[in-house]
Design a protein around this motif. Structure first.
Motif, PDB file in Angstrom:
ATOM      1  N   ALA A 184     -17.176  -3.831  -2.253  1.00  0.00           N
ATOM      2  CA  ALA A 184     -16.927  -2.457  -1.741  1.00  0.00           C
ATOM      3  C   ALA A 184     -16.105  -2.288  -0.582  1.00  0.00           C
ATOM      4  O   ALA A 184     -15.713  -1.259  -0.239  1.00  0.00           O
ATOM      5  CB  ALA A 184     -18.277  -1.998  -1.419  1.00  0.00           C
ATOM      6  N   ARG A 185     -15.354  -3.303   0.035  1.00  0.00           N
ATOM      7  CA  ARG A 185     -14.524  -3.137   1.222  1.00  0.00           C
ATOM      8  C   ARG A 185     -13.239  -2.504   0.682  1.00  0.00           C
ATOM      9  O   ARG A 185     -12.734  -1.674   1.527  1.00  0.00           O
ATOM     10  CB  ARG A 185     -14.089  -4.589   1.697  1.00  0.00           C
ATOM     11  N   ASP A 186     -12.733  -3.037  -0.104  1.00  0.00           N
ATOM     12  CA  ASP A 186     -11.315  -2.316  -0.470  1.00  0.00           C
ATOM     13  C   ASP A 186     -11.431  -0.989  -1.032  1.00  0.00           C
ATOM     14  O   ASP A 186     -10.549  -0.027  -0.573  1.00  0.00           O
ATOM     15  CB  ASP A 186     -10.599  -3.273  -1.627  1.00  0.00           C
ATOM     16  N   PRO A 187     -12.487  -0.638  -1.882  1.00  0.00           N
ATOM     17  CA  PRO A 187     -12.530   0.888  -2.128  1.00  0.00           C
ATOM     18  C   PRO A 187     -12.857   1.801  -0.787  1.00  0.00           C
ATOM     19  O   PRO A 187     -12.426   2.860  -0.637  1.00  0.00           O
ATOM     20  CB  PRO A 187     -13.708   0.888  -3.103  1.00  0.00           C
ATOM     21  N   LEU A 188     -13.764   1.223  -0.041  1.00  0.00           N
ATOM     22  CA  LEU A 188     -13.968   2.009   1.311  1.00  0.00           C
ATOM     23  C   LEU A 188     -12.661   2.108   2.152  1.00  0.00           C
ATOM     24  O   LEU A 188     -12.273   3.147   2.723  1.00  0.00           O
ATOM     25  CB  LEU A 188     -15.018   1.309   1.984  1.00  0.00           C
ATOM     26  N   PHE A 189     -11.870   1.010   2.149  1.00  0.00           N
ATOM     27  CA  PHE A 189     -10.643   0.999   2.943  1.00  0.00           C
ATOM     28  C   PHE A 189      -9.738   2.116   2.420  1.00  0.00           C
ATOM     29  O   PHE A 189      -9.111   2.922   3.252  1.00  0.00           O
ATOM     30  CB  PHE A 189      -9.994  -0.329   2.913  1.00  0.00           C
ATOM     31  N   ASP A 190      -9.438   2.324   1.104  1.00  0.00           N
ATOM     32  CA  ASP A 190      -8.688   3.211   0.488  1.00  0.00           C
ATOM     33  C   ASP A 190      -9.343   4.598   0.839  1.00  0.00           C
ATOM     34  O   ASP A 190      -8.626   5.707   0.889  1.00  0.00           O
ATOM     35  CB  ASP A 190      -8.507   3.000  -1.053  1.00  0.00           C
ATOM     36  N   LEU A 191     -10.650   4.741   0.743  1.00  0.00           N
ATOM     37  CA  LEU A 191     -11.371   6.055   1.098  1.00  0.00           C
ATOM     38  C   LEU A 191     -11.070   6.507   2.736  1.00  0.00           C
ATOM     39  O   LEU A 191     -10.838   7.730   3.052  1.00  0.00           O
ATOM     40  CB  LEU A 191     -12.766   6.017   0.993  1.00  0.00           C
ATOM     41  N   TYR A 192     -11.099   5.678   3.472  1.00  0.00           N
ATOM     42  CA  TYR A 192     -10.915   5.985   4.852  1.00  0.00           C
ATOM     43  C   TYR A 192      -9.543   6.076   5.384  1.00  0.00           C
ATOM     44  O   TYR A 192      -9.406   6.733   6.426  1.00  0.00           O
ATOM     45  CB  TYR A 192     -11.541   4.647   5.823  1.00  0.00           C
ATOM     46  N   SER A 193      -8.606   5.487   4.725  1.00  0.00           N
ATOM     47  CA  SER A 193      -7.269   5.415   4.915  1.00  0.00           C
ATOM     48  C   SER A 193      -6.705   6.895   4.777  1.00  0.00           C
ATOM     49  O   SER A 193      -6.745   7.366   3.762  1.00  0.00           O
ATOM     50  CB  SER A 193      -6.463   4.365   4.285  1.00  0.00           C
ATOM     51  N   ALA A 194      -5.997   7.227   5.860  1.00  0.00           N
ATOM     52  CA  ALA A 194      -5.357   8.625   5.916  1.00  0.00           C
ATOM     53  C   ALA A 194      -3.765   8.646   5.849  1.00  0.00           C
ATOM     54  O   ALA A 194      -3.055   9.562   6.190  1.00  0.00           O
ATOM     55  CB  ALA A 194      -5.688   9.636   7.158  1.00  0.00           C
ATOM     56  N   GLY A 195      -3.275   7.394   5.392  1.00  0.00           N
ATOM     57  CA  GLY A 195      -1.701   7.281   5.270  1.00  0.00           C
ATOM     58  C   GLY A 195      -1.316   5.993   5.371  1.00  0.00           C
ATOM     59  O   GLY A 195      -2.297   5.038   5.445  1.00  0.00           O
ATOM     60  N   ASP A 196      -0.117   5.621   5.183  1.00  0.00           N
ATOM     61  CA  ASP A 196       0.365   4.339   5.387  1.00  0.00           C
ATOM     62  C   ASP A 196       0.814   3.636   6.590  1.00  0.00           C
ATOM     63  O   ASP A 196       1.525   2.876   6.787  1.00  0.00           O
ATOM     64  CB  ASP A 196       1.811   4.102   4.130  1.00  0.00           C
ATOM     65  N   THR A 197       0.634   4.786   7.620  1.00  0.00           N
ATOM     66  CA  THR A 197       0.915   4.273   9.147  1.00  0.00           C
ATOM     67  C   THR A 197       0.322   3.025   9.422  1.00  0.00           C
ATOM     68  O   THR A 197      -0.955   3.023   9.131  1.00  0.00           O
ATOM     69  CB  THR A 197       1.093   5.306  10.134  1.00  0.00           C
TER      70      THR A 197
END
Length: 326
Positions: A184-197
């Motif tokens: 679940a780490r990758d889906p959560l990372f995508d969920l928490y990320s607010a941009g590409d910076t």
């Protein structure tokens, strides 16, 4: 006449005096609560250690170069050490618990538990030497694994077997959860990320780590509470001393303490391997430092959240004073 013995208004004997005979309705043996399911727990912990050793060997064997093998060994070392700690404690508990039930000699119980941990460590080190590549990396993994198992066995020599069993069970469940959480780490990372910076990616990684630590602490506290509740019911049935709230506090914090102890073993016994991996490049040096800090933070989260979860769960089982008075 009303005051004559046997008269209708004669004073009745005091109920408290009539019932207070000095005999306890629930006598206890004075022994600490036993550790239920110690043999099954030992088998599960030993199986987990074997699985970690096998996965580490496969990862190292698949490396295309020696440099990659060193880096992978450093990354896999914490998992092997934590598994060896839990296995040493669980096997030491399973072997030492029958001794604890037959004798009150603390030294004998401690020696038996340490001996069991030593046996686990020697077998693990032998398996590493026979199946891994014979180099300095292999010797470091074998030595630290054996040391961790012996330390785990020493912890199992504590007087309260139920607390040791709760810590081992909760720690094993926490380690299993950490592996499962990787899905679940990758889906959560995508969920928490607010941009590409870069800052957004760092913040997302931080939130993923905090989520993992929080859930791991809750699982640790819940498993510790469940195990001690099982032990308390058996203790009440057999007349042993039931665990009290300090036992729940220690058991809930135990997995976090084992993770901190794992980090100490890594930084002492596995220092040469960590330094070797960090010397490969500047990026590897930063990665090893970051991973070490992350492991310590995770252990602290698991320690406090697990302790709070176990104590709060135990507190919810206590009746309110109003209900007791009624």
């Amino acid at each position: 006449m009303s005051n004559e013995p046997g008269g209708p208004t004669a004073a009745a004997p005091d109920q408290s005096e009539a019932t207070d005979t000095g005999v306890d309705d629930h006598p206890t043996t004075g022994r600490a609560a036993p550790a239920p399911g110690a043999t099954v727990l030992a088998l599960l912990a030993a199986g987990w250690l074997a699985a970690m050793l096998w996965s580490t060997r496969e990862a190292i064997s698949s490396a295309t170069a020696g440099v990659t093998a060193v880096s992978l060994s450093a990354f896999a070392l914490p998992g092997v050490i934590s598994a060896a700690l839990v296995a040493g404690a669980a096997v030491g508990l399973a072997v030492g618990e029958p001794v604890a039930r037959r004798t009150e000699r603390v030294t004998l119980r401690f020696a038996v538990a340490v001996g069991a941990g030593l046996l686990v460590g020697l077998l693990a080190a032998l398996a590493i030497d026979l199946t891994y590549a014979g180099d300095v990396t292999t010797r470091t993994i074998a030595g630290t694994t054996a040391a961790a198992a012996v330390i785990g066995g020493a912890l199992a020599g504590a007087r309260n077997g139920a607390v040791v069993g709760a810590v081992a069970a909760a720690a094993l469940g926490t380690l299993l959860f950490v592996v499962a959480f990787s899905l679940a780490r990758d889906p959560l990372f995508d969920l928490y990320s607010a941009g590409d910076t870069q800052q957004a990616l760092v913040n997302a990684a931080s939130w993923v780590s905090r989520t993992e630590s929080l859930l791991a602490g809750l699982i640790a506290g819940g498993l510790a509470f469940g195990y001690l509740t099982w032990a308390r019911r058996r203790a009440e049935r057999d007349g042993d001393d039931a665990p009290r709230w300090p036992a729940y506090l220690v058991a809930g914090a135990g997995p976090g303490l084992l993770l901190l102890l794992t980090e100490v073993i890594i930084r002492v016994g596995g220092r040469s391997l960590i330094d070797l991996a960090a010397a490969l490049s500047d990026a590897d040096a930063v990665a090893q430092t970051s991973l070490g800090t992350s492991r310590v933070d995770n252990a602290i989260w698991v320690l406090f959240v697990g302790a709070l979860a176990a104590v709060i769960s135990f507190g919810r089982t206590l009746g309110s004073p109003t209900a007791d008075e009624e």
